[in-house]
Write a protein that holds these residues in place. Structure first.
Motif, PDB file in Angstrom:
ATOM      1  N   MET A 174       0.841  -1.199   0.000  1.00 17.60           N
ATOM      2  CA  MET A 174       0.000   0.000   0.000  1.00 17.60           C
ATOM      3  C   MET A 174       0.875   1.247   0.000  1.00 17.60           C
ATOM      4  O   MET A 174       1.993   1.236   0.524  1.00 17.60           O
ATOM      5  N   LYS A 175       0.372   2.320  -0.575  1.00 16.29           N
ATOM      6  CA  LYS A 175       1.131   3.547  -0.634  1.00 16.29           C
ATOM      7  C   LYS A 175       1.288   4.157   0.751  1.00 16.29           C
ATOM      8  O   LYS A 175       0.455   3.938   1.642  1.00 16.29           O
ATOM      9  N   THR A 176       2.347   4.922   0.930  1.00 15.25           N
ATOM     10  CA  THR A 176       2.602   5.554   2.222  1.00 15.25           C
ATOM     11  C   THR A 176       1.409   6.391   2.661  1.00 15.25           C
ATOM     12  O   THR A 176       1.009   6.364   3.837  1.00 15.25           O
ATOM     13  N   SER A 177       0.819   7.116   1.741  1.00  6.89           N
ATOM     14  CA  SER A 177      -0.333   7.953   2.085  1.00  6.89           C
ATOM     15  C   SER A 177      -1.518   7.103   2.538  1.00  6.89           C
ATOM     16  O   SER A 177      -2.267   7.493   3.448  1.00  6.89           O
ATOM     17  N   GLU A 178      -1.691   5.930   1.925  1.00  5.92           N
ATOM     18  CA  GLU A 178      -2.784   5.032   2.325  1.00  5.92           C
ATOM     19  C   GLU A 178      -2.527   4.456   3.709  1.00  5.92           C
ATOM     20  O   GLU A 178      -3.445   4.336   4.529  1.00  5.92           O
ATOM     21  N   LEU A 179      -1.282   4.095   3.984  1.00  5.99           N
ATOM     22  CA  LEU A 179      -0.936   3.527   5.288  1.00  5.99           C
ATOM     23  C   LEU A 179      -1.168   4.551   6.391  1.00  5.99           C
ATOM     24  O   LEU A 179      -1.631   4.214   7.486  1.00  5.99           O
ATOM     25  N   LYS A 180      -0.856   5.809   6.110  1.00  7.02           N
ATOM     26  CA  LYS A 180      -1.025   6.850   7.122  1.00  7.02           C
ATOM     27  C   LYS A 180      -2.489   7.157   7.398  1.00  7.02           C
ATOM     28  O   LYS A 180      -2.822   7.735   8.444  1.00  7.02           O
ATOM     29  N   ASP A 181      -3.363   6.778   6.481  1.00  6.27           N
ATOM     30  CA  ASP A 181      -4.800   6.996   6.671  1.00  6.27           C
ATOM     31  C   ASP A 181      -5.477   5.837   7.402  1.00  6.27           C
ATOM     32  O   ASP A 181      -6.659   5.928   7.748  1.00  6.27           O
ATOM     33  N   LEU A 182      -4.742   4.755   7.620  1.00  8.64           N
ATOM     34  CA  LEU A 182      -5.334   3.561   8.244  1.00  8.64           C
ATOM     35  C   LEU A 182      -5.613   3.781   9.723  1.00  8.64           C
ATOM     36  O   LEU A 182      -4.785   4.327  10.461  1.00  8.64           O
ATOM     37  N   THR A 183      -6.777   3.298  10.159  1.00  4.84           N
ATOM     38  CA  THR A 183      -7.050   3.180  11.590  1.00  4.84           C
ATOM     39  C   THR A 183      -6.968   1.699  11.951  1.00  4.84           C
ATOM     40  O   THR A 183      -7.606   0.866  11.302  1.00  4.84           O
ATOM     41  N   ILE A 184      -6.161   1.376  12.957  1.00  2.00           N
ATOM     42  CA  ILE A 184      -5.916  -0.013  13.334  1.00  2.00           C
ATOM     43  C   ILE A 184      -6.197  -0.176  14.821  1.00  2.00           C
ATOM     44  O   ILE A 184      -5.678   0.581  15.651  1.00  2.00           O
ATOM     45  N   ALA A 185      -7.018  -1.154  15.154  1.00  4.65           N
ATOM     46  CA  ALA A 185      -7.316  -1.482  16.551  1.00  4.65           C
ATOM     47  C   ALA A 185      -6.728  -2.848  16.868  1.00  4.65           C
ATOM     48  O   ALA A 185      -6.983  -3.818  16.142  1.00  4.65           O
ATOM     49  N   ILE A 186      -5.953  -2.928  17.928  1.00  3.93           N
ATOM     50  CA  ILE A 186      -5.331  -4.179  18.346  1.00  3.93           C
ATOM     51  C   ILE A 186      -5.988  -4.630  19.645  1.00  3.93           C
ATOM     52  O   ILE A 186      -5.992  -3.894  20.638  1.00  3.93           O
ATOM     53  N   LEU A 222       4.661   2.671  10.475  1.00  5.03           N
ATOM     54  CA  LEU A 222       4.121   2.876   9.131  1.00  5.03           C
ATOM     55  C   LEU A 222       3.404   4.214   9.020  1.00  5.03           C
ATOM     56  O   LEU A 222       3.098   4.673   7.922  1.00  5.03           O
ATOM     57  N   GLY A 223       3.111   4.807  10.169  1.00  6.80           N
ATOM     58  CA  GLY A 223       2.361   6.058  10.171  1.00  6.80           C
ATOM     59  C   GLY A 223       0.879   5.870  10.416  1.00  6.80           C
ATOM     60  O   GLY A 223       0.116   6.843  10.450  1.00  6.80           O
ATOM     61  N   ALA A 224       0.425   4.621  10.608  1.00  4.65           N
ATOM     62  CA  ALA A 224      -0.990   4.345  10.835  1.00  4.65           C
ATOM     63  C   ALA A 224      -1.425   4.834  12.214  1.00  4.65           C
ATOM     64  O   ALA A 224      -0.611   5.003  13.124  1.00  4.65           O
ATOM     65  N   ASP A 225      -2.715   5.054  12.353  1.00  6.62           N
ATOM     66  CA  ASP A 225      -3.314   5.445  13.632  1.00  6.62           C
ATOM     67  C   ASP A 225      -3.651   4.163  14.393  1.00  6.62           C
ATOM     68  O   ASP A 225      -4.676   3.530  14.136  1.00  6.62           O
ATOM     69  N   VAL A 226      -2.780   3.764  15.299  1.00  9.15           N
ATOM     70  CA  VAL A 226      -2.867   2.459  15.964  1.00  9.15           C
ATOM     71  C   VAL A 226      -3.251   2.631  17.423  1.00  9.15           C
ATOM     72  O   VAL A 226      -2.655   3.445  18.145  1.00  9.15           O
ATOM     73  N   HIS A 227      -4.230   1.839  17.868  1.00  8.58           N
ATOM     74  CA  HIS A 227      -4.643   1.858  19.268  1.00  8.58           C
ATOM     75  C   HIS A 227      -4.709   0.423  19.793  1.00  8.58           C
ATOM     76  O   HIS A 227      -5.164  -0.481  19.088  1.00  8.58           O
ATOM     77  N   VAL A 228      -4.241   0.236  21.026  1.00 15.63           N
ATOM     78  CA  VAL A 228      -4.240  -1.076  21.682  1.00 15.63           C
ATOM     79  C   VAL A 228      -5.318  -1.072  22.757  1.00 15.63           C
ATOM     80  O   VAL A 228      -5.394  -0.141  23.580  1.00 15.63           O
ATOM     81  N   GLY A 278       5.907  -9.594   9.958  1.00 13.54           N
ATOM     82  CA  GLY A 278       5.329 -10.119   8.718  1.00 13.54           C
ATOM     83  C   GLY A 278       4.095  -9.353   8.281  1.00 13.54           C
ATOM     84  O   GLY A 278       3.897  -9.100   7.080  1.00 13.54           O
ATOM     85  N   LEU A 279       3.254  -8.965   9.248  1.00  8.06           N
ATOM     86  CA  LEU A 279       2.054  -8.206   8.907  1.00  8.06           C
ATOM     87  C   LEU A 279       2.428  -6.815   8.393  1.00  8.06           C
ATOM     88  O   LEU A 279       1.840  -6.319   7.415  1.00  8.06           O
ATOM     89  N   THR A 280       3.413  -6.203   9.023  1.00  9.97           N
ATOM     90  CA  THR A 280       3.870  -4.888   8.577  1.00  9.97           C
ATOM     91  C   THR A 280       4.404  -4.949   7.149  1.00  9.97           C
ATOM     92  O   THR A 280       4.079  -4.104   6.305  1.00  9.97           O
ATOM     93  N   ASP A 281       5.212  -5.965   6.859  1.00 14.57           N
ATOM     94  CA  ASP A 281       5.746  -6.129   5.498  1.00 14.57           C
ATOM     95  C   ASP A 281       4.622  -6.344   4.491  1.00 14.57           C
ATOM     96  O   ASP A 281       4.647  -5.795   3.380  1.00 14.57           O
ATOM     97  N   ALA A 282       3.620  -7.139   4.868  1.00 14.25           N
ATOM     98  CA  ALA A 282       2.522  -7.439   3.947  1.00 14.25           C
ATOM     99  C   ALA A 282       1.720  -6.179   3.623  1.00 14.25           C
ATOM    100  O   ALA A 282       1.298  -5.971   2.479  1.00 14.25           O
ATOM    101  N   LEU A 283       1.495  -5.323   4.617  1.00 14.48           N
ATOM    102  CA  LEU A 283       0.759  -4.090   4.367  1.00 14.48           C
ATOM    103  C   LEU A 283       1.542  -3.165   3.441  1.00 14.48           C
ATOM    104  O   LEU A 283       0.957  -2.450   2.612  1.00 14.48           O
ATOM    105  N   ARG A 284       2.860  -3.173   3.554  1.00 13.89           N
ATOM    106  CA  ARG A 284       3.674  -2.362   2.641  1.00 13.89           C
ATOM    107  C   ARG A 284       3.594  -2.890   1.203  1.00 13.89           C
ATOM    108  O   ARG A 284       3.563  -2.116   0.251  1.00 13.89           O
ATOM    109  N   GLN A 285       3.586  -4.223   1.073  1.00 14.93           N
ATOM    110  CA  GLN A 285       3.723  -4.824  -0.253  1.00 14.93           C
ATOM    111  C   GLN A 285       2.416  -4.936  -1.023  1.00 14.93           C
ATOM    112  O   GLN A 285       2.415  -4.832  -2.262  1.00 14.93           O
TER     113      GLN A 285
END
Length: 378
Positions: free
Chosen positions: A1-13, A30-36, A317-324
């Motif tokens: 995914m593009k850098t701009s797309e990754l930065k727009d992601l909201t991720i809940a863990i 990656l620049g994503a909005d991540v919350h645990v 591995g998940l981080t790499d997959a989101l980049r690719q």
């Protein structure tokens, strides 16, 4: 995914253990909005010692947290397996030490220090305590989570890092129950001064007898402590069995007398007693907007010491997959395709346990090696 797309992601863990903390750090980079979201109301120093392998530590270098982890751990050169009386069965350097640009030894660390160090490198407003997940719904382009406190959230991607009894796994992917191994594990951290001279360096040792009892000694010399683990056969499949001091001491019959003395002097109030479970391989880890990670995806027995390492490598591995990949669904498919064969094999190997008379059965056609030699590197 593009850098701009990754930065727009909201991720809940969901879950703030090894897997959740590692994924939060990697995905934040990656620049994503991540919350645990962690169900515990406070992070406590629980558990015992673990060994972080070279592939895991190399990820820490990539994430910029190696020095922080090194400050609360000790470098280890090798793993040794001994008979109950202390005769060496095998002794081998940890694999992977020389696989990277810098020498990378396995490092021994307390679970509490590991989690605390990860949480220190995350923004405080990204970690939410007291959030017990009750419901999860994949809505295609996003997923919705409902918590016991009445709150609900939506995220582009939800990561189920909620352990062996994962609610995410049960609601979306598999209702199969954890599998009892026929063993118990009794664990405690004691002062090195109470180890009767058995803490001599920074190397992991395991003693085993013909009855299937194993004693793991994992030095935490940076803490001046020893992580002490007795694993034995049992038919009691209750999650938290009750045992007596006399029972523990009896397990040490035939072992090095110093192990008997350590066991006799243990503070039973501090001892963690648990039945040992894993899970059968889960066929599918992901939907369009949700994925499992760590023990929620592939809980394995502790005989190979791979649970925490594979959880962290899942995060990488998940981080790499989101980049690719070009979308979240394709990234989750790539993540499973890359990681699942590795963890399926480690689950299988870990179920073989150790037997003093069957080392060659575990290592057919090759020189016996330390447990770490069986790791499948990713």
């Amino acid at each position: 995914m593009k850098t701009s797309e990754l930065k727009d992601l909201t991720i809940a863990i969901v879950g703030g253990g090894y897997a959740g903390a590692a994924a939060a750090k990697a995905l934040t980079l990656l620049g994503a909005d991540v919350h645990v979201y962690e169900q515990a109301t406070r992070i406590r120093e629980v558990g015992a010692g673990i060994g972080l392998r070279p592939p895991t530590l190399n990820l820490f270098r990539e994430w910029g947290i190696f020095d922080a982890m090194a400050a609360v751990s000790s470098p280890s050169d090798y793993f040794e397996i001994l008979s109950a009386t202390g005769d060496s069965i095998m002794k081998e350097e940890w694999p992977g030490i020389h696989d990277y640009a810098e020498e990378t030894k396995t490092r021994l660390i307390h679970r509490g220090d590991f989690i605390e160090t990860f949480l220190k490198v995350l923004p405080a407003d990204r970690v939410h305590l007291g959030y017990r997940m009750e419901t999860i719904t994949d809505e295609g382009g996003s997923a919705r989570i409902g918590f016991a406190n009445g709150e609900q959230i939506r995220a582009d991607l939800v990561i189920g890092a909620d352990g062996i009894r994962s609610v995410v796994r049960k609601q979306l992917f598999s209702d199969a129950e954890p599998v009892f191994s026929g063993e118990h594990a009794y664990r405690i951290v004691i002062s090195a001064a109470d180890a009767h001279g058995l803490v001599v360096d920074d190397n992991l040792r395991m003693y085993l007898d013909a009855k299937g009892t194993k004693v793991y000694l994992l030095p935490l010399r940076h803490r001046n402590q020893l992580s002490y683990d007795i694993t034995c056969l049992s038919e009691d499949d209750s999650w938290t069995p009750r045992i007596s001091r006399d029972f523990l001491v009896g397990l040490m019959d035939g072992f090095d007398p110093r192990l008997g003395r350590i066991t006799r002097e243990l503070d039973m109030a501090e001892l963690t007693c648990r039945a040992v479970f894993d899970i059968d391989p889960v066929r599918t880890w992901h939907s369009d907007s949700v994925t499992l990670l760590g023990d929620a995806a592939h809980a394995m027995l502790h005989h190979q010491g791979q649970g925490a390492n594979q959880a962290i490598q899942d995060a990488g591995g998940l981080t790499d997959a989101l980049r690719q990949a070009d979308s979240i669904p394709s990234a989750l498919a790539l993540f499973q395709r890359t990681r699942k064969p590795v963890t399926d094999e480690l689950q299988r190997i870990s179920r073989q346990s150790w037997d003093a008379g069957k080392v060659e059965d575990v290592f057919p056609g090759q020189k016996p090696a330390a447990a770490g030699s069986l790791e499948v590197r990713s």
